[in-house]
Design an enzyme around this catalytic site. Structure first.
Site, mmCIF file in Angstrom:
data_model
loop_
_atom_site.group_PDB
_atom_site.id
_atom_site.type_symbol
_atom_site.label_atom_id
_atom_site.label_comp_id
_atom_site.label_asym_id
_atom_site.label_seq_id
_atom_site.Cartn_x
_atom_site.Cartn_y
_atom_site.Cartn_z
ATOM 1 N N SER A 27 0.865 -1.179 0.000
ATOM 2 C CA SER A 27 0.000 0.000 0.000
ATOM 3 C C SER A 27 0.902 1.229 0.000
ATOM 4 O O SER A 27 2.114 1.112 0.180
ATOM 5 C CB SER A 27 -0.929 0.008 1.228
ATOM 6 O OG SER A 27 -0.170 0.160 2.425
ATOM 7 N N HIS A 54 3.693 -5.067 2.749
ATOM 8 C CA HIS A 54 3.146 -5.662 3.968
ATOM 9 C C HIS A 54 3.559 -7.113 4.123
ATOM 10 O O HIS A 54 3.888 -7.558 5.225
ATOM 11 C CB HIS A 54 1.619 -5.581 3.953
ATOM 12 C CG HIS A 54 1.083 -4.202 4.087
ATOM 13 N ND1 HIS A 54 0.857 -3.610 5.308
ATOM 14 C CD2 HIS A 54 0.727 -3.280 3.152
ATOM 15 C CE1 HIS A 54 0.373 -2.391 5.127
ATOM 16 N NE2 HIS A 54 0.290 -2.172 3.825
ATOM 17 N N LEU A 92 5.165 -10.767 1.902
ATOM 18 C CA LEU A 92 5.588 -11.610 0.785
ATOM 19 C C LEU A 92 5.493 -13.048 1.289
ATOM 20 O O LEU A 92 6.063 -13.378 2.319
ATOM 21 C CB LEU A 92 7.019 -11.283 0.356
ATOM 22 C CG LEU A 92 7.604 -12.005 -0.867
ATOM 23 C CD1 LEU A 92 8.868 -11.285 -1.342
ATOM 24 C CD2 LEU A 92 7.943 -13.474 -0.626
ATOM 25 N N TYR A 129 16.913 -9.164 1.780
ATOM 26 C CA TYR A 129 16.400 -7.950 1.144
ATOM 27 C C TYR A 129 17.523 -7.030 0.676
ATOM 28 O O TYR A 129 17.343 -6.277 -0.301
ATOM 29 C CB TYR A 129 15.455 -7.221 2.102
ATOM 30 C CG TYR A 129 14.138 -7.951 2.266
ATOM 31 C CD1 TYR A 129 13.211 -7.997 1.229
ATOM 32 C CD2 TYR A 129 13.824 -8.613 3.449
ATOM 33 C CE1 TYR A 129 12.013 -8.677 1.363
ATOM 34 C CE2 TYR A 129 12.625 -9.297 3.601
ATOM 35 C CZ TYR A 129 11.726 -9.326 2.543
ATOM 36 O OH TYR A 129 10.536 -10.008 2.671
#
Length: 208
Positions: free
Chosen positions: A98, A123, A125, A169
């Site tokens: 979002s 939010h 995965l 990440y």
């Protein structure tokens, strides 16, 4: 913003073992679902999304990042910030995001979509349990960041994760900005951000 979808080429229709041609009497073209496709999710996908998420998170932490009503909420307000990977019509992995309009995440960011925001908040995965350890999470994240890079309103992506996932990440250009202000029960998180403006042109060079 309009919904952006990524559709790989569809496979050619399969021929029967007899190698009959379409002109042969009684020959019918076999209708098949795409072998693999990436597309934005809709509220109709919410149950499939929640089933994957529930198995992935509740078994580990006892809680989900998003519950079913929250999934429907985001897929209604901002479906263009989601991406699902479907194989033969079955959802195997997804990301839901979002928009957020502050420099850092807050407790409110867990449930709100800020249409004027320039930051995409990832939010969740999640990958279906039968498809894990196959690199699907990496492929989907690259696709998602490229997808965000094509949306003019989005400048950065932000997420929070436990410390053990930070190196994952970082492979995709995320940088640690510090401890996250958000807590969930006894869990604490690290906040990471990355620019998405170059991802639309990046080659996949992370080994995924």
């Amino acid at each position: 913003m309009s919904t952006f979808s990524i559709y790989p080429p569809r496979p050619e229709a399969l021929r029967s073992p007899s190698r009959a041609t379409p002109e042969s009497p009684g020959c019918q073209r076999r209708h098949t679902l795409p072998a693999s496709e990436f597309r934005c999710l809709s509220p109709e996908d919410a149950v499939s999304v929640f089933e994957i998420e529930r198995e992935a998170f509740i078994s580990v932490s006892g809680s989900c990042p998003l519950f079913l009503d929250e999934i429907r909420h985001f897929l209604t307000l901002c479906p263009e910030l989601s991406l699902g990977w479907f194989q033969e019509g079955r959802l195997v992995a997804f990301i839901i995001g979002s928009l957020w309009d502050k420099e850092r995440l807050t407790q409110e960011s867990l449930t709100l979509h800020r249409p004027g925001g320039r930051m995409a908040h990832l939010h969740v995965l999640a990958v279906h349990r039968t498809c894990r350890q196959q690199g699907k999470g990496s492929v989907l994240l690259w696709r998602y960041l490229q997808h965000l890079g094509r949306q003019p309103a989005v400048r950065r992506a932000v997420l929070m994760c436990e410390d053990g996932l930070v190196p994952f990440y970082e492979r995709f250009g995320f940088c640690t900005v510090g401890p996250c202000a958000v807590t969930v029960g006894s869990l604490a998180f690290t906040e990471l951000q990355c620019s998405v403006r170059g991802h639309a042109r990046l080659r996949r060079n992370s080994g995924c």
